[in-house]
Enzyme design. Structure first.
Site, mmCIF file in Angstrom:
data_model
loop_
_atom_site.group_PDB
_atom_site.id
_atom_site.type_symbol
_atom_site.label_atom_id
_atom_site.label_comp_id
_atom_site.label_asym_id
_atom_site.label_seq_id
_atom_site.Cartn_x
_atom_site.Cartn_y
_atom_site.Cartn_z
ATOM 1 N N SER A 82 18.565 -38.526 -41.819
ATOM 2 C CA SER A 82 17.152 -38.227 -41.916
ATOM 3 C C SER A 82 16.455 -39.717 -42.531
ATOM 4 O O SER A 82 16.648 -40.934 -42.439
ATOM 5 C CB SER A 82 17.268 -37.098 -43.202
ATOM 6 O OG SER A 82 15.506 -36.670 -43.393
ATOM 7 N N ARG A 121 6.780 -27.093 -48.916
ATOM 8 C CA ARG A 121 8.211 -26.790 -48.550
ATOM 9 C C ARG A 121 8.605 -25.720 -47.927
ATOM 10 O O ARG A 121 9.207 -26.100 -47.760
ATOM 11 C CB ARG A 121 9.065 -26.467 -50.431
ATOM 12 C CG ARG A 121 10.284 -26.790 -50.702
ATOM 13 C CD ARG A 121 11.013 -27.890 -50.523
ATOM 14 N NE ARG A 121 12.037 -27.273 -50.582
ATOM 15 C CZ ARG A 121 13.192 -28.753 -50.607
ATOM 16 N NH1 ARG A 121 12.561 -29.728 -49.853
ATOM 17 N NH2 ARG A 121 13.673 -29.241 -51.024
ATOM 18 N N ASP A 153 20.334 -29.599 -35.221
ATOM 19 C CA ASP A 153 19.504 -29.944 -35.243
ATOM 20 C C ASP A 153 18.084 -29.859 -34.358
ATOM 21 O O ASP A 153 18.447 -31.285 -33.939
ATOM 22 C CB ASP A 153 20.080 -31.281 -36.817
ATOM 23 C CG ASP A 153 19.142 -32.310 -37.139
ATOM 24 O OD1 ASP A 153 17.805 -31.444 -37.136
ATOM 25 O OD2 ASP A 153 18.819 -33.531 -37.936
ATOM 26 N N HIS A 209 19.394 -29.290 -39.719
ATOM 27 C CA HIS A 209 19.353 -30.651 -40.195
ATOM 28 C C HIS A 209 20.352 -30.504 -41.610
ATOM 29 O O HIS A 209 20.593 -31.868 -41.548
ATOM 30 C CB HIS A 209 17.539 -31.039 -40.398
ATOM 31 C CG HIS A 209 17.042 -32.472 -40.422
ATOM 32 N ND1 HIS A 209 17.750 -33.019 -40.196
ATOM 33 C CD2 HIS A 209 16.905 -33.376 -41.656
ATOM 34 C CE1 HIS A 209 17.523 -34.759 -40.417
ATOM 35 N NE2 HIS A 209 16.952 -34.053 -41.814
ATOM 36 N N ASP A 210 20.281 -29.663 -41.989
ATOM 37 C CA ASP A 210 20.955 -29.545 -43.410
ATOM 38 C C ASP A 210 21.814 -29.763 -43.289
ATOM 39 O O ASP A 210 22.641 -30.303 -44.511
ATOM 40 C CB ASP A 210 20.062 -28.121 -43.919
ATOM 41 C CG ASP A 210 19.610 -27.758 -45.041
ATOM 42 O OD1 ASP A 210 19.105 -29.211 -45.386
ATOM 43 O OD2 ASP A 210 19.422 -26.955 -45.226
#
Lengths: 382, 382
Positions: free
Chosen positions: B149, B219, B316, B349-350
């Site tokens: 990232s 968040r 992602d 993305h995680d």
């Protein structure tokens, strides 16, 4: 020549029982109609609105040139939904903030402004309210019910709640329910509103306050999800707002996309009601006709009698084509008459409100079919 | 057996000139190292962190069993990046809030806490700071620089800023710049923080306040973009939090996904610094090595000397495979040595932080190649 629209309202004193167990009494519905109801009352088309829209679907208000209805590229004289042939009705849902009874009105049971006490209404409740309005207008059966996004959910729900009252349902850029990501975006928007100190637990009217910060954030999030990645890159990309030099600031606007989003948020916070935002996003979250059928959309749609047109847009990632296809599949499994168009449009979810020649042509030709059927029906009458 | 980590810090008195024109003096960098630097100093691997991470990359702190480093599935003894072979360095970037000098520290020029006055640092500035740390540690050339990232952006920037100091760059789930949608999400998060009344223009420390509302919203938005649609549907779907009955409430938690997001937001707001959030998202926004080359990534990457491994994940949508492929293409156009793996993983993305056997195997085999090269290089020495 412009078609003129006249807002009207209808008062209902009989309580409307809601799915939550609460009920609404002494409420008004704001609505507009365009075109003329024919002698047999067979040419009525009901248009259902989504989150940020109203009964002002088509035409302009006299003396206000720039007051076009939100779907006036679709509905009007000679438009795909031709008001020279159809009697079109737009109605503002209860809980909204454009004229129908909502959170900023006085609760007849307490004499205080509803605020956060306005009862949570579902898509099904709205459809019930719309059905009552049609009763009053003397419309037994709709030639068609139509809507995009949340409006499409109402159109779909009409075919389940009042199957005999709907000949055609036009469901655009919609879904059989929200997925987890959709609910997640709604929840972030709601938290932004609810945690704004100016929200005052939903009773901000009494404090002379408006939770603008929360509304701005909610709208900015909404806007991102209405647009496609592609169209955002095409319209804004990484373009700076001013000249070529970076400012190296965390709080100033640096990129055009930031400027656009802040502007959209500011505008929205000037006119949209915070409690309405909560109520309407909850109606979205709750809609799930398959829920009562162990998740089987096929079984949920078994009771429908209408014919259907579904339209989706390839770059819509909020309500993707896959979600429309779920509805199409479930209808086909029930051997219903379904037309489906998947429009290759770059504009994301917003596409349902925009001019796309193929999209407008699909709807036009579908309504020509409805008009022909309606005419044949009239002739067949004794 | 667990590998123990020991946080260290290094003081720098020489000012670090930043791209903004400002500079940072008298700053500390928090870092950790794992494994042993070999005699030739040829086995060093620098790991760059993303938004919400730190120098604590691998191992655990003695006496704190659950204190695993954020990439400890990737880095450690016998792991894909094997600390029995490599000397691995994790460093917290200036402006972050995990030990290096940041907004909550005292500005030596004023004697007051920096707060919003902490200078905006770019990816390039961070790389400069990292290079200085390596100078102090006696590391002239890295066997590899790696990150996911935003960390991948730093790895890529290393190959441009210090081409001769990097033999390999491992760039995971990254992008050559943010697109409009990425910037848009960052901007919404920033607005949520900046408009929180507890933000006090970024000087909340002096007010004994923390803009927790804004941090929570930031968040929650972040979390939605880290996950894929699929994994959210699989993990949460439309599951209700409690039993089967709907509450019909706009403010109570109804769905599991809401509960999850609120929990993530609450946790984050307890430990993350609001000014750091603004600074790091801005560094993300600004990164764009092609900018100085009229948008040509090919020309931007012409000066690189390193070999590359790029990895992306199919689901992602924050940094999609298409963005990694842009980098791969530009490197190939420059005839660079590039390996590329596109992992079909459901986690969005995680995924770059999670256990995926194929992903870990790709990185393992790439580092085995680096280890072999490093050994050959040592033997070839006079």
């Amino acid at each position: 020549m412009a078609m003129f629209a006249t807002p009207q309202s209808m008062h209902f004193s009989e309580p409307l029982a809601l799915r939550s167990g609460a009920s609404l009494r002494d409420y008004m519905l704001a609505y507009e109609t365009y075109g003329t109801l024919n002698a047999g009352h067979t040419n009525a088309v009901l248009v259902c609105h989504a989150l940020n829209a109203s009964h002002h679907v088509a035409g302009v208000y006299a003396g206000q040139e720039r007051s076009e209805g939100w779907w006036s590229n679709m509905i009007g004289p000679g438009k795909p939904v031709d008001t020279d042939r159809f009697f079109v009705i737009g109605v503002n849902n209860p809980g909204s903030c454009f004229g129908s009874t909502g959170p900023m009105h006085v609760n007849p049971d307490t004499g205080r402004v509803y605020g956060a006490d306005f009862p949570v209404a579902t898509v099904e409740d709205w459809v019930d309210a719309q059905a009552r309005l049609l009763d009053r207008l003397g419309i037994g059966q709709l030639a068609a019910v139509m809507g995009g996004s949340l409006g499409g959910m109402q159109a779909l729900s009409w075919t389940l709640q009042y199957p005999a009252r709907v000949r055609h349902a036009v469901v655009v850029a919609s879904a059989p329910n929200l997925n987890a990501e959709n609910i997640a975006f709604n929840e972030v928007a709601r938290r932004a509103i609810v945690t704004d100190p100016d929200f005052h637990g939903g009773h901000f009217y009494e404090h002379g306050a408006v939770p603008r910060r929360g509304l701005r954030i909610a709208r900015m999030i909404g806007h991102i999800t209405y647009l496609s990645d592609d169209v955002m890159n095409a319209k804004f990309g990484r373009q700076l707002r001013e000249g070529l030099d970076l400012k190296y600031s965390t709080q100033d606007i640096e990129f055009q996309i930031e400027s656009y989003l802040r502007h959209q948020g500011d505008k929205f916070s000037e006119y949209f009601d915070a409690n309405t935002y909560l109520l309407i996003t909850r109606a979205l979250d709750y809609f799930d006709p398959a829920r009562a059928f162990d998740g089987s959309l096929r079984r949920a749609l078994a009771g429908t009698l209408a014919k259907f047109l579904l339209v989706s847009f390839t770059t819509d990632w909020r309500f993707s084509p896959a979600r429309s296809r779920e509805i199409v599949r479930a209808l086909l499994e029930n051997r219903r008459d379904v037309s489906y168009a998947e429009i290759d449009a770059p504009h994301g979810h917003d596409a349902f409100l925009l001019d796309d020649a193929r999209y407008l042509a699909v709807v036009r030709s579908y309504f020509e079919r409805i008009a022909a059927e309606t005419a044949a029906q009239m002739e067949a009458r004794p």
